[in-house]
Design an enzyme around this catalytic site. Structure first.
Site, mmCIF file in Angstrom:
data_model
loop_
_atom_site.group_PDB
_atom_site.id
_atom_site.type_symbol
_atom_site.label_atom_id
_atom_site.label_comp_id
_atom_site.label_asym_id
_atom_site.label_seq_id
_atom_site.Cartn_x
_atom_site.Cartn_y
_atom_site.Cartn_z
ATOM 1 N N GLY A 140 0.798 -1.363 0.010
ATOM 2 C CA GLY A 140 -0.185 0.062 0.037
ATOM 3 C C GLY A 140 0.812 1.127 0.038
ATOM 4 N N GLN A 141 0.429 2.358 0.587
ATOM 5 C CA GLN A 141 1.136 3.594 0.813
ATOM 6 C C GLN A 141 2.497 3.469 1.168
ATOM 7 O OE1 GLN A 141 -0.367 5.701 -1.009
ATOM 8 N NE2 GLN A 141 -1.551 6.985 0.143
ATOM 9 N N GLY A 150 4.027 0.628 1.962
ATOM 10 C CA GLY A 150 5.033 -0.442 1.179
ATOM 11 C C GLY A 150 5.494 0.146 -0.238
ATOM 12 N N ARG A 204 -8.334 1.826 10.164
ATOM 13 C CA ARG A 204 -9.622 1.928 10.669
ATOM 14 C C ARG A 204 -10.654 2.911 9.803
ATOM 15 N NH1 ARG A 204 -11.417 3.858 16.516
ATOM 16 N NH2 ARG A 204 -9.801 5.412 16.530
ATOM 17 N N ASN A 215 -6.500 -7.010 12.217
ATOM 18 C CA ASN A 215 -4.990 -7.126 11.684
ATOM 19 C C ASN A 215 -4.291 -8.248 12.370
ATOM 20 O OD1 ASN A 215 -5.354 -5.155 9.974
ATOM 21 N ND2 ASN A 215 -4.562 -3.518 11.187
ATOM 22 N N ASN A 269 -0.329 -1.480 12.647
ATOM 23 C CA ASN A 269 -1.079 -0.994 13.797
ATOM 24 C C ASN A 269 -2.397 -1.702 14.346
ATOM 25 O OD1 ASN A 269 -0.023 1.514 14.902
ATOM 26 N ND2 ASN A 269 -0.710 2.814 13.394
ATOM 27 N N ARG A 309 8.932 13.276 14.415
ATOM 28 C CA ARG A 309 8.227 14.313 14.564
ATOM 29 C C ARG A 309 8.536 15.271 15.626
ATOM 30 N NH1 ARG A 309 3.112 9.952 13.663
ATOM 31 N NH2 ARG A 309 3.045 10.114 11.266
ATOM 32 N N HIS A 334 3.102 2.934 20.912
ATOM 33 C CA HIS A 334 2.590 3.906 19.969
ATOM 34 C C HIS A 334 1.189 4.281 19.987
ATOM 35 C CE1 HIS A 334 2.930 6.062 16.074
ATOM 36 N NE2 HIS A 334 2.171 5.204 15.323
#
Ligand code: A3D
Length: 320
Positions: free
Chosen positions: A12-13, A15, A83, A96, A121, A152, A176
């Site tokens: 996905g994003q 990956g 989610r 998951n 997650n 961050r 996390h």
């Protein structure tokens, strides 16, 4: 010498971004695995076609069969679902967790000697379950969160102090999520601790407290802006930093979700702590002295992770 092989479970994003970064850095050949037919093949072909322009020689392959990850040196896991509206955290956990079971079995069969980095997650519970499902040694399975959360925190501090991000070092520990623990006392600008910088008039305690909270909400801030997904550039970069430390035996000291066996007074769980990553995987867990609010914040975060682990155990009785 054979090239390293990097297997990305989930195309996905994150990956796709992982594959791009791994190729740009020529970390090795890349296999993107996903259950969606065509998706990993399409991304791999697109990325392969940027090789001649960028000048990288990594071979990229998309796959829907775990046999293609055979012999991988590093496996980075982003498989799962995010989610969606109307879905509870427990619903997400159940879905998951099933994904981690199939991923763990795939890794066990085809890449039992890999260094595994989980990103899916809820992170600390998923990496804990993945380690059990895969049966790999605990020092070879870890979770990425602390590097991202610290990055961050560093970004916001560099902005506040108007200094280069290169000179800011920060530490965010714990699980996390909302309960993560950004450690102000261990955060520095070129070695000068943030509390000293406050005394020097560079910022105020109130402003730093706001930055700590913005760090905790860092993922949600991006979800709120993107609306259709969560952060992927910085999460991918963070996992690549961990993978490089392993492949190059750099022995970086990085915060990540690691298996605790007595350290910090905790057993049989994963939570974000400072670690050394080298050719031996998680070679060492660094036990720093947590004081006052740092300690209570860490304990609170550990309780939140234990709550998720209990929920996993209720769903899958094989987890212990
Ligand atoms: P997304 O773009 O949805 O990609 C997930 C991919 O997993 C999709 O391509 C799915 O097809 C694939 N997938 C689903 N089930 C399976 C399966 N059983 N086997 C293999 N592949 C499967 O998500 P994303 O890349 O944006 O995020 C991936 C995960 O990372 C999510 O769980 C996020 O919540 C998590 N995430 C964690 C952090 C941390 O800091 C820990 C940060 C950002 C995102």
């Amino acid at each position: 010498m054979a090239r390293n092989k990097i297997a990305l479970i989930g195309g996905g994003q994150i990956g796709g971004t992982l594959a791009h970064l791994a190729a740009l850095k020529e970390m090795g050949d890349v296999v993107i695995f996903d259950i969606v037919e065509g998706l990993p093949q399409g991304k791999a072909l697109d990325l392969a076609q940027s090789g001649p322009v960028e000048g990288y020689n990594s071979r990229l392959k998309g796959a829907n069969d775990y046999a293609d990850i055979e012999g991988a040196d590093v496996v980075i896991v982003t498989a799962g679902v995010p989610r969606k509206p109307g879905m509870s955290r427990d619903d997400l956990l159940g879905i998951n967790l099933k994904v981690m079971k199939s991923v763990g079995e795939g890794i066990k069969k085809y890449a039992p000697n890999a260094f595994v980095i989980c990103i899916t997650n809820p992170l600390d519970a998923m990496v804990w379950a993945l380690q059990q499902f895969s049966g790999l040694p605990a020092n070879m399975v870890c979770g990425m969160a602390g590097v991202l959360d610290s990055s961050r925190f560093s970004t916001f501090l560099a902005e506040e102090f108007n200094v280069s991000v290169e000179d800011v070092t920060t530490f965010v520990l714990g699980g996390h999520g909302d309960t993560m623990v950004p450690l102000v006392r261990y955060s520095t600008v070129a070695g000068i601790p943030v509390p000293d910088l406050i005394k020097m008039g560079w910022s105020t305690e109130e402003k730093i407290a706001e930055i700590v909270q913005r760090t905790r909400d860092g993922g949600a801030e991006i979800v709120g802006l993107l609306k259709t997904g969560s952060a992927f550039y910085a999460p991918a970069t963070s996992a690549i930093e961990m993978a490089e430390s392993y492949l190059k035996d750099k022995k970086r000291l990085l915060p990540c979700a690691a298996y605790l066996n007595g350290e910090y007074g905790l057993d049989n769980m994963y939570v974000g702590v400072p670690t050394i990553i080298g050719a031996g995987g998680i070679e060492k867990i660094v036990e720093i002295d947590l004081q006052g609010e740092e300690k209570s914040g860490f304990d609170h975060s550990v309780d939140a992770v234990k709550g998720l682990m209990d929920a996993c155990k209720n769903i899958d009785g094989s987890l212990a």
